[in-house]
Design a protein around this motif. Structure first.
Motif, PDB file in Angstrom:
ATOM      1  N   MET A   1      -5.818 -30.038 -32.306  1.00 35.53           N
ATOM      2  CA  MET A   1      -7.011 -29.376 -32.737  1.00 35.53           C
ATOM      3  C   MET A   1      -7.904 -29.152 -31.516  1.00 35.53           C
ATOM      4  SD  MET A   1     -10.140 -30.632 -35.279  1.00 35.53           S
ATOM      5  CE  MET A   1      -9.249 -32.051 -35.731  1.00 35.53           C
ATOM      6  N   ARG A   2      -8.481 -27.956 -31.448  1.00 39.65           N
ATOM      7  CA  ARG A   2      -9.389 -27.647 -30.344  1.00 39.65           C
ATOM      8  C   ARG A   2     -10.772 -28.188 -30.701  1.00 39.65           C
ATOM      9  NH1 ARG A   2      -8.685 -22.496 -30.088  1.00 39.65           N
ATOM     10  NH2 ARG A   2      -7.204 -22.566 -28.404  1.00 39.65           N
ATOM     11  N   LEU A   3     -11.406 -28.816 -29.724  1.00 37.12           N
ATOM     12  CA  LEU A   3     -12.745 -29.362 -29.909  1.00 37.12           C
ATOM     13  C   LEU A   3     -13.695 -28.802 -28.863  1.00 37.12           C
ATOM     14  CD1 LEU A   3     -11.917 -33.129 -30.536  1.00 37.12           C
ATOM     15  CD2 LEU A   3     -12.469 -31.386 -32.232  1.00 37.12           C
ATOM     16  N   MET A   4     -14.964 -28.716 -29.246  1.00 36.20           N
ATOM     17  CA  MET A   4     -16.018 -28.337 -28.320  1.00 36.20           C
ATOM     18  C   MET A   4     -16.941 -29.542 -28.170  1.00 36.20           C
ATOM     19  SD  MET A   4     -18.817 -25.239 -28.452  1.00 36.20           S
ATOM     20  CE  MET A   4     -19.474 -25.743 -30.033  1.00 36.20           C
ATOM     21  N   LEU A   5     -17.065 -30.020 -26.958  1.00 33.27           N
ATOM     22  CA  LEU A   5     -17.945 -31.136 -26.634  1.00 33.27           C
ATOM     23  C   LEU A   5     -19.154 -30.556 -25.914  1.00 33.27           C
ATOM     24  CD1 LEU A   5     -17.865 -34.521 -25.780  1.00 33.27           C
ATOM     25  CD2 LEU A   5     -17.914 -33.315 -23.627  1.00 33.27           C
ATOM     26  N   ARG A   6     -20.323 -30.821 -26.463  1.00 38.54           N
ATOM     27  CA  ARG A   6     -21.562 -30.425 -25.793  1.00 38.54           C
ATOM     28  C   ARG A   6     -22.336 -31.696 -25.472  1.00 38.54           C
ATOM     29  NH1 ARG A   6     -24.290 -26.366 -29.786  1.00 38.54           N
ATOM     30  NH2 ARG A   6     -23.814 -28.131 -31.114  1.00 38.54           N
ATOM     31  N   PHE A   7     -22.908 -31.740 -24.277  1.00 40.62           N
ATOM     32  CA  PHE A   7     -23.688 -32.921 -23.901  1.00 40.62           C
ATOM     33  C   PHE A   7     -24.905 -32.492 -23.109  1.00 40.62           C
ATOM     34  CE2 PHE A   7     -20.747 -32.277 -20.410  1.00 40.62           C
ATOM     35  CZ  PHE A   7     -21.557 -32.402 -19.303  1.00 40.62           C
ATOM     36  N   SER A   8     -25.924 -33.333 -23.156  1.00 43.64           N
ATOM     37  CA  SER A   8     -27.088 -33.140 -22.294  1.00 43.64           C
ATOM     38  C   SER A   8     -27.492 -34.510 -21.747  1.00 43.64           C
ATOM     39  CB  SER A   8     -28.244 -32.481 -23.046  1.00 43.64           C
ATOM     40  OG  SER A   8     -28.685 -33.290 -24.105  1.00 43.64           O
ATOM     41  N   ILE A   9     -28.037 -34.488 -20.558  1.00 45.94           N
ATOM     42  CA  ILE A   9     -28.376 -35.718 -19.835  1.00 45.94           C
ATOM     43  C   ILE A   9     -29.883 -35.710 -19.566  1.00 45.94           C
ATOM     44  CG2 ILE A   9     -27.959 -37.026 -17.713  1.00 45.94           C
ATOM     45  CD1 ILE A   9     -25.305 -35.305 -17.532  1.00 45.94           C
ATOM     46  N   PRO A  10     -30.584 -36.767 -19.930  1.00 42.51           N
ATOM     47  CA  PRO A  10     -32.020 -36.822 -19.641  1.00 42.51           C
ATOM     48  C   PRO A  10     -32.287 -36.609 -18.146  1.00 42.51           C
ATOM     49  CG  PRO A  10     -31.359 -38.696 -20.990  1.00 42.51           C
ATOM     50  CD  PRO A  10     -30.101 -38.000 -20.559  1.00 42.51           C
ATOM     51  N   ALA A  11     -33.365 -35.889 -17.840  1.00 43.43           N
ATOM     52  CA  ALA A  11     -33.653 -35.515 -16.447  1.00 43.43           C
ATOM     53  C   ALA A  11     -33.718 -36.727 -15.517  1.00 43.43           C
ATOM     54  CB  ALA A  11     -34.955 -34.726 -16.380  1.00 43.43           C
ATOM     55  N   LYS A  12     -34.413 -37.770 -15.913  1.00 48.46           N
ATOM     56  CA  LYS A  12     -34.546 -38.946 -15.037  1.00 48.46           C
ATOM     57  C   LYS A  12     -33.184 -39.568 -14.747  1.00 48.46           C
ATOM     58  CE  LYS A  12     -36.796 -43.368 -14.465  1.00 48.46           C
ATOM     59  NZ  LYS A  12     -37.473 -44.483 -15.074  1.00 48.46           N
ATOM     60  N   LYS A  13     -32.388 -39.781 -15.787  1.00 47.58           N
ATOM     61  CA  LYS A  13     -31.063 -40.382 -15.594  1.00 47.58           C
ATOM     62  C   LYS A  13     -30.173 -39.443 -14.788  1.00 47.58           C
ATOM     63  CE  LYS A  13     -28.065 -43.616 -16.069  1.00 47.58           C
ATOM     64  NZ  LYS A  13     -28.229 -44.894 -15.415  1.00 47.58           N
ATOM     65  N   GLY A  14     -30.270 -38.147 -15.029  1.00 44.21           N
ATOM     66  CA  GLY A  14     -29.491 -37.176 -14.263  1.00 44.21           C
ATOM     67  C   GLY A  14     -29.838 -37.216 -12.783  1.00 44.21           C
ATOM     68  N   ASN A  15     -31.120 -37.295 -12.477  1.00 47.28           N
ATOM     69  CA  ASN A  15     -31.547 -37.383 -11.069  1.00 47.28           C
ATOM     70  C   ASN A  15     -31.013 -38.651 -10.415  1.00 47.28           C
ATOM     71  OD1 ASN A  15     -32.929 -34.979 -11.357  1.00 47.28           O
ATOM     72  ND2 ASN A  15     -34.912 -35.962 -11.686  1.00 47.28           N
ATOM     73  N   GLU A  16     -31.076 -39.763 -11.147  1.00 42.67           N
ATOM     74  CA  GLU A  16     -30.539 -41.018 -10.618  1.00 42.67           C
ATOM     75  C   GLU A  16     -29.028 -40.900 -10.396  1.00 42.67           C
ATOM     76  OE1 GLU A  16     -31.636 -43.886 -13.592  1.00 42.67           O
ATOM     77  OE2 GLU A  16     -33.760 -43.828 -13.035  1.00 42.67           O
ATOM     78  N   ALA A  17     -28.333 -40.266 -11.328  1.00 40.87           N
ATOM     79  CA  ALA A  17     -26.873 -40.131 -11.237  1.00 40.87           C
ATOM     80  C   ALA A  17     -26.463 -39.228 -10.079  1.00 40.87           C
ATOM     81  CB  ALA A  17     -26.307 -39.616 -12.556  1.00 40.87           C
ATOM     82  N   VAL A  18     -27.251 -38.209  -9.797  1.00 38.43           N
ATOM     83  CA  VAL A  18     -26.978 -37.369  -8.625  1.00 38.43           C
ATOM     84  C   VAL A  18     -27.165 -38.196  -7.364  1.00 38.43           C
ATOM     85  CG1 VAL A  18     -27.833 -35.418  -7.254  1.00 38.43           C
ATOM     86  CG2 VAL A  18     -27.513 -35.155  -9.719  1.00 38.43           C
ATOM     87  N   ALA A  19     -28.254 -38.939  -7.300  1.00 37.14           N
ATOM     88  CA  ALA A  19     -28.576 -39.727  -6.101  1.00 37.14           C
ATOM     89  C   ALA A  19     -27.549 -40.810  -5.820  1.00 37.14           C
ATOM     90  CB  ALA A  19     -29.973 -40.352  -6.243  1.00 37.14           C
ATOM     91  N   ASP A  20     -27.042 -41.477  -6.869  1.00 38.54           N
ATOM     92  CA  ASP A  20     -26.091 -42.571  -6.618  1.00 38.54           C
ATOM     93  C   ASP A  20     -24.621 -42.158  -6.742  1.00 38.54           C
ATOM     94  OD1 ASP A  20     -25.427 -42.599  -9.361  1.00 38.54           O
ATOM     95  OD2 ASP A  20     -26.610 -44.384  -9.795  1.00 38.54           O
ATOM     96  N   GLY A  21     -24.370 -40.882  -7.049  1.00 38.38           N
ATOM     97  CA  GLY A  21     -22.997 -40.379  -7.082  1.00 38.38           C
ATOM     98  C   GLY A  21     -22.293 -40.501  -8.422  1.00 38.38           C
ATOM     99  N   THR A  22     -22.936 -41.111  -9.417  1.00 40.41           N
ATOM    100  CA  THR A  22     -22.240 -41.305 -10.693  1.00 40.41           C
ATOM    101  C   THR A  22     -22.098 -40.017 -11.498  1.00 40.41           C
ATOM    102  OG1 THR A  22     -24.282 -42.035 -11.778  1.00 40.41           O
ATOM    103  CG2 THR A  22     -22.811 -43.754 -10.949  1.00 40.41           C
ATOM    104  N   LEU A  23     -22.940 -39.025 -11.255  1.00 39.27           N
ATOM    105  CA  LEU A  23     -22.811 -37.757 -11.987  1.00 39.27           C
ATOM    106  C   LEU A  23     -21.468 -37.106 -11.680  1.00 39.27           C
ATOM    107  CD1 LEU A  23     -24.404 -35.828 -13.915  1.00 39.27           C
ATOM    108  CD2 LEU A  23     -24.915 -34.509 -11.874  1.00 39.27           C
ATOM    109  N   GLY A  24     -21.143 -36.981 -10.422  1.00 34.31           N
ATOM    110  CA  GLY A  24     -19.855 -36.393 -10.033  1.00 34.31           C
ATOM    111  C   GLY A  24     -18.674 -37.193 -10.546  1.00 34.31           C
ATOM    112  N   ILE A  25     -18.786 -38.504 -10.478  1.00 34.08           N
ATOM    113  CA  ILE A  25     -17.712 -39.375 -10.969  1.00 34.08           C
ATOM    114  C   ILE A  25     -17.521 -39.177 -12.466  1.00 34.08           C
ATOM    115  CG2 ILE A  25     -17.055 -41.783 -11.375  1.00 34.08           C
ATOM    116  CD1 ILE A  25     -18.541 -42.418  -8.684  1.00 34.08           C
TER     117      ILE A  25
END
Length: 92
Positions: A1-25
Motif C-alpha cells: 500500500m502506498r502511504l503519504m507521510l507528512r511531518f513538520s518540525i517546530p522551529a526551535k527544535k529544527g534550528n537545534e537539529a541543524v546546528a548539531d547535525g541531527t536534522l540531516g541524520i
C-alpha cells in the motif's frame, strides 16, 4: 500500500537539529528506511516540513518511522494512504 507521510518540525527544535547535525541524520535515516518514490522538503506554517510518498511493507512498522522523528525532531506526523492519478482513474 502506498502511504503519504507528512511531518513538520517546530522551529526551535529544527534550528537545534541543524546546528548539531541531527536534522540531516534524521532525514537520511528516514529516506533509507522507507525508500520513497518521492520526497519533498518544504515549509508548513513557518516550520520545516516534508512530504514523503512510499510503499508500505509488512516488515516496516509505523513505530520504526515515527519514533525517530518524534525523538530527534519533536515532529508532528500524519500518515495516510495515497493513490496516484492513474490508479484512481483505473478504479472509476
Amino acid at each position: 500500500m502506498r502511504l503519504m507521510l507528512r511531518f513538520s518540525i517546530p522551529a526551535k527544535k529544527g534550528n537545534e537539529a541543524v546546528a548539531d547535525g541531527t536534522l540531516g541524520i534524521a532525514f537520511k535515516n528516514l529516506v533509507e528506511k522507507v525508500n520513497p518514490e518521492a520526497a519533498y522538503f518544504h515549509l508548513d506554517d513557518g516550520c520545516r516540513a516534508g512530504t514523503i510518498i512510499f510503499e508500505a511493507t509488512e516488515q516496516l512498522s509505523m513505530a520504526e518511522i515515527n519514533e525517530p522523528l518524534f525523538a530527534m525532531l519533536e515532529a508532528k506526523i500524519d500518515i495516510q494512504p495515497a493513490i496516484s492519478l492513474d490508479e484512481l482513474l483505473e478504479k472509476l
